[in-house]
Design a protein around this motif. Sequence first.
Motif, short mmCIF file in Angstrom:
data_model
loop_
_atom_site.label_atom_id
_atom_site.label_comp_id
_atom_site.label_asym_id
_atom_site.label_seq_id
_atom_site.Cartn_x
_atom_site.Cartn_y
_atom_site.Cartn_z
N ALA A 1 1.14 -1.17 0.01
CA ALA A 1 0.23 0.15 0.40
C ALA A 1 1.06 1.18 0.08
O ALA A 1 0.40 2.62 -0.64
CB ALA A 1 -1.04 0.23 1.30
N ALA A 2 1.88 1.17 0.38
CA ALA A 2 3.26 1.87 0.70
C ALA A 2 3.63 2.42 -0.91
O ALA A 2 3.97 3.50 -1.36
CB ALA A 2 4.14 2.25 1.29
N VAL A 3 3.62 1.80 -1.31
CA VAL A 3 4.62 1.58 -3.56
C VAL A 3 3.92 1.89 -4.09
O VAL A 3 4.50 2.74 -4.92
CB VAL A 3 5.98 0.16 -2.95
N LEU A 4 2.94 0.82 -4.03
CA LEU A 4 1.69 1.10 -5.20
C LEU A 4 1.88 2.41 -5.72
O LEU A 4 1.65 2.58 -7.01
CB LEU A 4 1.46 -0.68 -5.38
N PRO A 5 1.05 2.56 -5.29
CA PRO A 5 0.52 3.94 -5.45
C PRO A 5 0.72 4.93 -5.53
O PRO A 5 0.33 5.72 -6.37
CB PRO A 5 -0.95 4.36 -3.62
N VAL A 6 2.26 4.82 -4.77
CA VAL A 6 2.77 5.79 -5.00
C VAL A 6 3.80 6.16 -6.46
O VAL A 6 4.05 6.51 -7.69
CB VAL A 6 4.36 6.33 -4.44
N ILE A 7 4.66 4.55 -7.24
CA ILE A 7 4.49 4.06 -8.14
C ILE A 7 3.41 4.43 -9.20
O ILE A 7 3.75 5.05 -10.74
CB ILE A 7 5.07 2.63 -8.71
N TYR A 8 2.52 4.57 -9.17
CA TYR A 8 1.22 4.64 -9.83
C TYR A 8 0.79 5.97 -10.48
O TYR A 8 0.85 6.44 -11.67
CB TYR A 8 -0.37 3.75 -9.46
N GLY A 9 0.78 6.59 -9.23
CA GLY A 9 0.22 7.56 -9.43
C GLY A 9 1.29 8.58 -9.82
O GLY A 9 1.64 9.82 -10.82
N LEU A 10 3.17 8.13 -9.96
CA LEU A 10 4.14 9.02 -10.73
C LEU A 10 4.14 8.60 -12.29
O LEU A 10 4.25 10.10 -13.03
CB LEU A 10 5.88 8.20 -9.91
#
Length: 517
Positions: free
Chosen positions: A214-223
């Motif tokens: 939940a920490a990694v995936l939303p950040v990678i996706y959003g960027l």
Amino acid sequence: MTTNPHPPALAGRREWTALGVLMLPLLLVSMDVSVLYFAIPAISADLEPSATQQLWIFDIYGFVLAGLLMTMGSLGDRIGRRRLLLIGAAAFGTASLVAAYATSAETLIAARAVLGIGGATLMPSTMALVRTMFTDPAQRTKAIGVWSGVMTAGIALGSVMSGVLVEHFWWGSVFLVNLPAMLLLLVLGPVLLPESRTPNPGRFDLLSVPLSMAAVLPVIYGLKELASEGWNVRYVMSVTVGLLFAALFVHRQRTVASPLISPELFRGRGFSPAVVLNLVAAFGMMGSAYFTTQYIQSVLDNSPLEAALWSLLPSVPIGLAAPVGAHLVQRGVPRAYVVGGGFAVASCGYVMLALAGTDSLWLLLAACAVLACGIVTVMSQVADLALSSAPMEKAGAASSLLETGTEFGGALSMAFLGSIGTAVYRHEIPGSAPAAARETLGGALAVADRLPGRAGDALATAAREAFTSGMHAAAVTGAILLAAAAAAAAVTLRRVHGRVPGREKAERADTVSPSGV
């Protein structure tokens, strides 16, 4: 200060042969990041996926890999790095076979997801095993240099192999090439690779797994979406949500009895600077690739396969970069200056990129080569520093943090430098151009093809010049950032040494079982 009266044992032919075996899965895992570049049209014609399904076919591999790196690195420390590597190889090979003969988009998406799971086990396991097998600092530096070069080369080779295989065979062949290497690893791995694990790992913290994802995936996706689609509140919220979960993840790692990522890692002198500098290096590498791939294909009007073949040329000198950096360190040059010098060289590559015009193929290729050599030098040295600073029993977790930082750095670069390039492009493109042409270079060229005669040529020329101006602005920004990173590395690492006194003592005896199983 404690000194070790028994120097680390030198690796022999067995360890170097094992390193060669380890490089096969690493090469294929890194190739799978780009192997679908030219296969997607054939897949679309055969499986007829929807637009959403096509995006998932392409992106699911990278998302799953990034989300599970920390989990798999920590799991390998607990159950055994060789065991996890072999499990991952079996999963990767099986998923490759399913993907090659997929008869529906859903099956291919599921297979690509399993490939991502396998990749998440293979990448940190290979680096952790390098740390285990090469306890001599000089040999370890060389081995990690090889690891870094192979990973970089794999990303470059993936798109070219995709184009060649799809042209002569069918799209499923891009997955079948994984099978011989994985089979070789499964046969030779138990013979050549030592087993190593944490002696007393404690209970595996299951709650940390979804928290890390939940920490990694939303950040990678959003960027990534910000880079491709522009600023949008949904993508900003995605990054924000990911950062909130990251704060929760960090809090849990600091308070739980057996954390997924032990805070002890960051007590190692040099580990934190190495992780940050590795992220910055990934930022520099991916930021240039975002522009140069479009430049070679769309500005210079090459076919996709021609563009991929041209893109291979800068990778030729990369193989020398990491060994040269390792040689300098072994000759007594402080690592701080080697890493700082690598960033400085990469900054010069960005300066060269800023000088490229709309027909400067050779200057652009030279810029890519200079930049890549500097970045690979940095990444091999900071990887060695991070693994040397971390306790050997935490080698898997340390490796996974480096790889996760690489994913973050690449996504952040595409969002930040990509936004600068897009803003300049939209400012430079004539206001009278159609709406689609004002968004992207690809859109402009598609519109230009439909316009008659000189009108189409004029629009295409204006779009190429606007894109090149955007690339110049991003390159200048990248040059400044990497020059600052060079100064920061020289200052930060000046008193940091690659090996920690007293730590090499009895590492192999503590972490490798006598029977090798």
